[in-house]
Design an enzyme around this catalytic site. Structure first.
Site, short mmCIF file in Angstrom:
data_model
loop_
_atom_site.label_atom_id
_atom_site.label_comp_id
_atom_site.label_asym_id
_atom_site.label_seq_id
_atom_site.Cartn_x
_atom_site.Cartn_y
_atom_site.Cartn_z
CG ASP A 91 -2.06 -0.90 1.21
OD1 ASP A 91 -2.28 -1.51 0.05
OD2 ASP A 91 -2.40 -1.30 2.41
C1 BGC Z 1 0.31 1.47 6.15
C2 BGC Z 1 -0.09 0.18 5.53
C3 BGC Z 1 -1.44 -0.08 5.48
C4 BGC Z 1 -2.09 1.28 4.78
C5 BGC Z 1 -3.65 1.50 4.68
C6 BGC Z 1 -0.17 2.62 5.56
O1 BGC Z 1 0.18 3.69 6.39
O2 BGC Z 1 1.69 1.26 6.24
O3 BGC Z 1 0.48 -1.00 6.11
O4 BGC Z 1 -2.00 -0.95 4.61
O5 BGC Z 1 -1.68 2.33 5.44
O6 BGC Z 1 -4.36 1.64 5.88
C1 NOJ Z 2 -1.62 -3.82 5.48
C2 NOJ Z 2 -2.68 -4.05 4.74
O1 NOJ Z 2 -3.81 -4.57 5.26
C3 NOJ Z 2 -2.34 -5.03 3.53
O2 NOJ Z 2 -3.74 -5.14 2.60
C4 NOJ Z 2 -1.25 -4.65 2.57
O3 NOJ Z 2 -1.12 -5.49 1.78
C5 NOJ Z 2 -0.05 -4.34 3.63
N1 NOJ Z 2 -0.36 -3.59 4.72
C6 NOJ Z 2 1.24 -3.79 2.98
O4 NOJ Z 2 1.06 -2.46 2.61
#
Ligand code: BGC
Ligand code: NOJ
Length: 845
Positions: A510
């Site tokens: 993400d």
């Molecule tokens: C985090 C991710 C998360 C995304 C969406 C980011 O700040 O690092 O792990 O999936 O936010 O909430």
């Molecule tokens: C947490 C999210 O839940 C997941 O969908 C994502 O792939 C990972 N973060 C990595 O960014």
């Protein structure tokens, strides 16, 4: 090394012996509609279905001190004021123990010759948390105790509850019935059709409080409510401000005597016509309609009083210890059943407890909650993820296949006609929401991944014929198979200049936001896309994922052709051939444009520059593309798979697991987005993102390297954690991230419980290391284990068949099956059919 608890495998519990754990160590109550989070000191909260829209009790994240507020019992024994869970009073206890079990928690404390034990659980099919408080006098004198229960109501919407005080402090309303049941009915008289209640069901309370300030006092904290200190309730009735529920009970215990008190914290919904109680004196005029439901004409109702029939029924149901115990036993038995589908005996208790208990339990929890509510997920930020939930169900499908089936339909119903997806949906409404963005181009592939796992577990091809709408729009329904086809095509139709998949907003990572370009700290990296027009950003992670799930799609089409599904054999064969063509092209594109010499590239950015290459200044190698491309076996013949896996060991691995990228980013790269916003070693910037370690581990099994697979597996597996103080968070479940080698404190865990790590490690250990893998016809046996593992047995229930499988490895091999006997007869292949009945399988490696 200091420890805070131990595993009790026989009872399937983790036993915490010191309440001052390095962080709250929590558990989850409930597994269907009504849920609770509970810490080892009884902190936490309850909600119905949706932690944002139906929060029942209030909780303050990031409070000081940490984890204040929950379901508390206070005991005033005349000498001291204490709580069985140590907090909130923090009076030193003579003994303390917290047992976190499968959807229940039992907290026991003792002080001055009294033992207080509270069992917390949500009975099956019940919208209520039951708390059984057992008080025991361990002395030979009479004990007189003053007991106060406590919980604080949340004004339903957990987000507005935390911000809209100009309204909130005027709306709160309660009702009190016999002093023993306290009802929370804020906003009930207008648009809400639901209320909550907290009842003492098997005794009469000697008093109560429903107004927080009256009970606690404006200048006190949870540790010393003024009523508890005074030993006297104030019988307050809340009007606005902060409604709470507290019972006051006077208890006398003879020497050796023990008494049980049952508290029920429940939630109910009434239909519009049933919302209100009759005006007083009008009770007899309530009538039943033809279906037998109680009806009352609106004119005869008191529009301020809740119709409490449903709450009364629940209170009645749990008004005896026998009834509570019977329901608790049912919950235990449900877990006996759920955990009986796959059990291993390996001779290593750490492996056995992960496989037989904790990994499966965590898979149920991630299935229920996706990424919505934990002690790191506030319950207001995220609902159910499209990608997340598809992965979660793969770890859960063997437990309750019918629930996984429904989940697949729910997820697919939020998809758009072009295959694109909302990134998440709200569990209460099942509607997609764009709060954390959309356009993640990996999302569609996961629907194939989830659906295939479901069919292989159940053999239920009928799910493919289910009619499923686009974006929940009635009238747009097509078959689920059509959703899969469109999902596959979504990748094919979104290729970039190297014929690799366009990344969109982001892929699995993400935080690799290649079209974001944000200089404004008020913008969210997750929703901003300043620069997507003409973007060339491509993802090797999606390329690998596409080849992996694309092969699953091809196999599915072939299987449907073989079965003559819907008389479409020829059409499915044609579709399989077409899809295979697309996959072959993708494999070629990866080999040609995605290989960096020693590992797979990670991406091409907006400008077409390489990401995750030896040419880069930082972030030369990333784990995701190594995981997916090795799992997909891309470039196996050319030696790419082994080389990439070796590079993971060389550049990513450390004593706590493999980091996401290396070297970590030390400055902000605007063209990469959130990833470089994190300090080095944390989260997506070179943290050990436990979710993606199993991808490489499965890659190791593809390369038949059992020793390496095992070593990587044990590094992130909770049962192997040595230093509980360093690890900080729960040692019985996986966490999303452990600080990586570039961090200030490598080895420190964060974001426990809600992570795809649970499902992926379940897949890894059961299907790829122990090698017991469901197929459309049965089970494929293909172990890839460390050479030190000489023998293990697995019981696997698949559909109507139960297999007792013994794998023998006398020569200490890492993979390869020499012979298999099924019910005493040698078979020539490695797949055993799921013929109903009990079967004995002997495997020689
Ligand atoms: C985090 C991710 C998360 C995304 C969406 C980011 O700040 O690092 O792990 O999936 O936010 O909430
Ligand atoms: C947490 C999210 O839940 C997941 O969908 C994502 O792939 C990972 N973060 C990595 O960014």
């Amino acid at each position: 090394m200091k420890t805070f608890g131990y595993f009790d495998d026989k009872n399937r519990e983790y036993v915490i012996t010191n309440p001052a754990t390095p962080f709250p160590w929590i558990n989850y109550l409930g597994n269907e509609d009504f849920f609770g989070l509970i810490s080892n000191t009884a902190g936490g909260y309850d909600f119905y279905k949706d932690a944002k829209f139906r929060r029942i009790t209030r909780y303050r994240y990031n409070g000081v001190p940490m984890d204040a507020g929950g379901r508390y019992f206070y005991i005033n024994d005349g000498e001291a004021i204490w709580s069985p869970g140590w907090k909130p009073c923090k009076t030193p206890l003579d003994s303390y123990e917290c047992r976190h079990g499968m959807n229940y928690t039992r907290i026991t404390g003792s002080k001055n010759g009294v033992e207080a034990s509270v069992l917390f659980f949500v009975p099956l099919k019940t919208w209520a948390e039951v708390q059984k408080l057992t008080l025991r006098n361990t002395t030979d004198e009479v004990k007189r105790l003053k007991i106060f229960s406590f919980t604080e109501w949340c004004l339903w919407n957990a987000a507005t509850d935390m911000e809209n005080f100009q309204r909130n402090w005027s709306t709160g309303e309660v009702e009190i019935e016999n002093g023993s049941t306290i009802y929370h009915k804020t906003e009930y008289k207008e648009r809400r059709n639901h209320y909550a209640f907290y009842a003492l069901t098997n005794a009469k309370a000697n008093g109560y409080d429903t107004d927080r300030e009256s009970f606690i006092g404006l200048y006190n904290g949870f540790e010393a409510p003024q009523c508890v200190v005074a030993g006297k309730p104030s019988n307050s009735v809340a009007h606005g401000w902060s409604p709470i529920a507290s019972h006051y009970v006077e208890v006398e215990l003879k020497p050796g005597e023990s008494k049980d008190f049952i508290f029920v914290l429940g939630y109910e919904e009434n239909e519009q016509k049933q919302k209100f109680a009759p005006l007083s004196g009008k009770t007899a005029e309530r009538d039943r309609n033809t279906e037998g439901t109680l009806i009352t004409s609106l004119g005869e109702l008191d529009h301020t009083i809740i119709n409490k029939d449903k709450a009364h029924a629940v209170i009645q149901r749990f008004s005896t210890v026998e009834a509570v115990d019977a329901d608790f036993e049912e919950l235990r038995q449900m877990w006996d059943g759920l955990l009986s589908k796959f059990t291993v005996k390996s001779g290593d208790e750490r492996l056995d407890r992960m496989v037989n208990i904790w990994n499966q339990y965590q898979c149920m929890i991630t299935f229920c909650f996706s990424r919505s509510a934990s002690f790191f997920e506030s319950g207001v930020g995220r609902g159910m993820g499209f990608r997340d939930s598809n992965q979660d169900l793969v770890g859960f499908v063997h437990q309750v296949p019918s629930r996984a089936r429904q989940r697949i339909i729910d997820i697919a119903s939020t998809q758009f006609p072009d295959g694109g997806c909302y990134h998440q949906y709200q569990p209460l409404t099942k509607r997609g929401n764009n709060d954390i963005g959309g356009g993640f181009n990996d999302d569609p592939c996961w629907l194939i991944f989830g659906t295939v796992a479901y069919i292989k577990e159940t053999g239920d091809f009928s799910i493919l014929d289910e009619m499923v709408p686009w974006d929940n729009e009635p009238g747009t329904e097509v078959t689920l198979f059509e959703h899969l086809r469109i999902s596959f095509n979504h990748v094919v139709e979104n290729l970039g200049p190297h014929m690799l998949p366009l990344i969109g907003r982001a892929d699995w990572n993400d935080c690799l936001n290649l079209n974001c370009f944000s200089w404004d700290p008020n913008e969210s990296f997750q929703t901003t896309e300043n620069n997507s027009e003409g973007s060339k950003a491509e993802s090797l992670m999606i390329a690998g994922l596409f080849v992996l799930t694309g092969k699953q799609y091809v196999e599915l089409c072939q299987e449907m052709a073989k079965r003559g599904h819907n008389d479409g054999a020829a059409a499915y064969t044609k579709e399989a051939d077409r899809a295979q063509g697309c996959i072959d092209a993708m494999v070629e594109a990866v080999k040609k444009h995605g290989w960096d010499g020693e590992w797979y590239l990670r991406a091409y950015d907006f400008y077409g520059n390489k990401i995750g290459s030896k040419e880069c200044e930082e972030g030369k190698i990333f784990i995701e593309s190594q995981g997916f491309c090795t799992m997909a076996g891309i470039g196996m013949e050319e030696g790419m798979v082994e080389k990439a896996l070796d590079s993971c060991k060389k550049y990513l691995d450390c004593e706590h697991g493999m980091v996401l990228n290396n070297p970590a980013f030390t400055r902000y790269y605007v063209e990469m987005g959130e990833i470089s916003s994190y300090p080095a070693g944390y989260k997506e910037n070179a943290g050990i993102f436990c979710h993606n370690n199993p991808w490489v581990i499965i890659g190791e099994t593809v390369a038949r390297r059992g020793n390496d697979a095992w070593e990587h597996y044990t590094k992130i597996c909770p049962a192997w954690i040595k230093d509980q103080t360093l690890h900080k968070i729960e040692p019985y479940v996986y966490c999303q991230m452990v600080a990586g080698k570039d961090a200030a404190k490598p080895g420190e865990g964060k974001n426990s419980w809600l992570t795809g790590t649970a499902a992926w490690n379940w897949l890894t250990i059961t299907q790829y290391i122990l090698g017991i893998r469901p197929t459309y016809d049965g089970l494929e046996i293909d172990p890839c284990i460390p050479e030190t593992l000489k023998e293990y047995t697995v019981r696997r229930v698949l559909r109507d068949a139960t297999f007792d499988i013994t794998v023998k490895n006398p020569d200490g091999r890492q993979s390869g099956v020499r012979s298999i006997t099924l019910d005493g007869k040698t078979i020539e292949h490695t797949t055993i059919p799921a013929t109903p009945g009990h079967h004995t399988v002997e495997v020689l490696m």
